[in-house]
Design a protein around this motif. Structure first.
Motif, PDB file in Angstrom:
ATOM      1  N   ASP A 115       0.848  -1.189   0.000  1.00  0.00           N
ATOM      2  CA  ASP A 115       0.000   0.000   0.000  1.00  0.00           C
ATOM      3  C   ASP A 115       0.885   1.242   0.000  1.00  0.00           C
ATOM      4  O   ASP A 115       1.559   1.529   1.001  1.00  0.00           O
ATOM      5  CB  ASP A 115      -0.903  -0.031   1.227  1.00  0.00           C
ATOM      6  N   THR A 116       0.902   1.995  -1.102  1.00  0.00           N
ATOM      7  CA  THR A 116       1.758   3.190  -1.169  1.00  0.00           C
ATOM      8  C   THR A 116       1.233   4.304  -0.260  1.00  0.00           C
ATOM      9  O   THR A 116       2.005   5.113   0.226  1.00  0.00           O
ATOM     10  CB  THR A 116       1.896   3.707  -2.613  1.00  0.00           C
ATOM     11  N   ASP A 174       4.303   7.249  -5.932  1.00  0.00           N
ATOM     12  CA  ASP A 174       3.491   6.917  -7.098  1.00  0.00           C
ATOM     13  C   ASP A 174       2.660   5.658  -6.827  1.00  0.00           C
ATOM     14  O   ASP A 174       3.213   4.583  -6.610  1.00  0.00           O
ATOM     15  CB  ASP A 174       4.394   6.703  -8.308  1.00  0.00           C
ATOM     16  N   PRO A 175       1.334   5.777  -6.821  1.00  0.00           N
ATOM     17  CA  PRO A 175       0.489   4.619  -6.521  1.00  0.00           C
ATOM     18  C   PRO A 175       0.557   3.532  -7.601  1.00  0.00           C
ATOM     19  O   PRO A 175       0.072   2.428  -7.383  1.00  0.00           O
ATOM     20  CB  PRO A 175      -0.920   5.212  -6.408  1.00  0.00           C
ATOM     21  N   ARG A 176       1.163   3.833  -8.742  1.00  0.00           N
ATOM     22  CA  ARG A 176       1.302   2.826  -9.793  1.00  0.00           C
ATOM     23  C   ARG A 176       2.440   1.853  -9.512  1.00  0.00           C
ATOM     24  O   ARG A 176       2.561   0.841 -10.175  1.00  0.00           O
ATOM     25  CB  ARG A 176       1.529   3.496 -11.146  1.00  0.00           C
ATOM     26  N   LEU A 177       3.280   2.155  -8.485  1.00  0.00           N
ATOM     27  CA  LEU A 177       4.363   1.234  -8.133  1.00  0.00           C
ATOM     28  C   LEU A 177       3.772  -0.097  -7.690  1.00  0.00           C
ATOM     29  O   LEU A 177       2.807  -0.137  -6.934  1.00  0.00           O
ATOM     30  CB  LEU A 177       5.218   1.798  -7.000  1.00  0.00           C
ATOM     31  N   ARG A 178       4.359  -1.161  -8.126  1.00  0.00           N
ATOM     32  CA  ARG A 178       3.907  -2.505  -7.758  1.00  0.00           C
ATOM     33  C   ARG A 178       4.991  -3.177  -6.940  1.00  0.00           C
ATOM     34  O   ARG A 178       5.736  -4.020  -7.410  1.00  0.00           O
ATOM     35  CB  ARG A 178       3.581  -3.331  -9.013  1.00  0.00           C
TER      36      ARG A 178
END
Length: 174
Positions: A21-22, A48-52
């Protein structure tokens, strides 16, 4: 053929991989710096919430350098780390030095924790508390930051000295 395509379409939902969870990482960085996102001394922007990133049970936070220009957020299992840039005022001292009383910043302050001392790190709020035992990796006066080696972790934990043998995590009020 249609059954196969339906099974393939349903497979990602059933076997979905959970990611870190970013938003939680943003809150951890804000607690670590004691400053909100976008404020001087805080993170420049949200992660960046797109980080996985693979989920991590315990993340470690540390300053990248003594200049406090970025926070390193890392996980030792699974192994990953990211750097979160911090807004630094042009000619101001680090926020930790500015927030401490002059007596604590002084080089003459006596350490209450010395390298090799056993230390209990405590953090909590009403209805929640956690503590871990470790060994100090350096000296620290009251309010001073130092590293603690905690058993079963690869990276040391940064702590703030409270009194002899007692410390708290950055961002937690004692």
């Amino acid at each position: 053929m249609i059954l196969l395509s339906l099974l393939l379409a349903a497979a990602p939902a059933g076997g979905a991989i959970a990611f870190q969870d970013t938003g939680g990482l943003d809150r951890a960085v804000a607690a670590f710096t004691s400053r909100p996102i976008g404020a001087e001394g805080g993170a420049r922007t949200a992660i960046d919430p797109r980080l996985r990133l693979a989920q991590c049970a315990t993340v470690a936070l540390a300053w990248r350098t003594d200049a406090h220009d970025a926070v390193v957020v890392s996980c030792s299992g699974p192994d990953w780390r990211i750097f979160v840039p911090v807004i630094r005022p042009a000619a101001a001292p680090p926020p930790i030095a500015a927030a401490r009383p002059a007596a604590v910043v002084s080089a003459k302050a006596e350490p209450v924790i010395r390298r090799g001392d056993p230390v209990v790190i405590e953090a909590g709020s009403p209805g929640f508390s956690i503590s871990r035992e470790g060994v100090a990796l350096g000296d620290a006066p009251p309010g001073g930051r130092f590293l603690v080696k905690v058993e079963d972790t690869r990276n040391p934990v940064q702590a703030i000295a409270v009194e002899a043998g007692r410390a708290t995590l950055p961002g937690w009020v004692d």
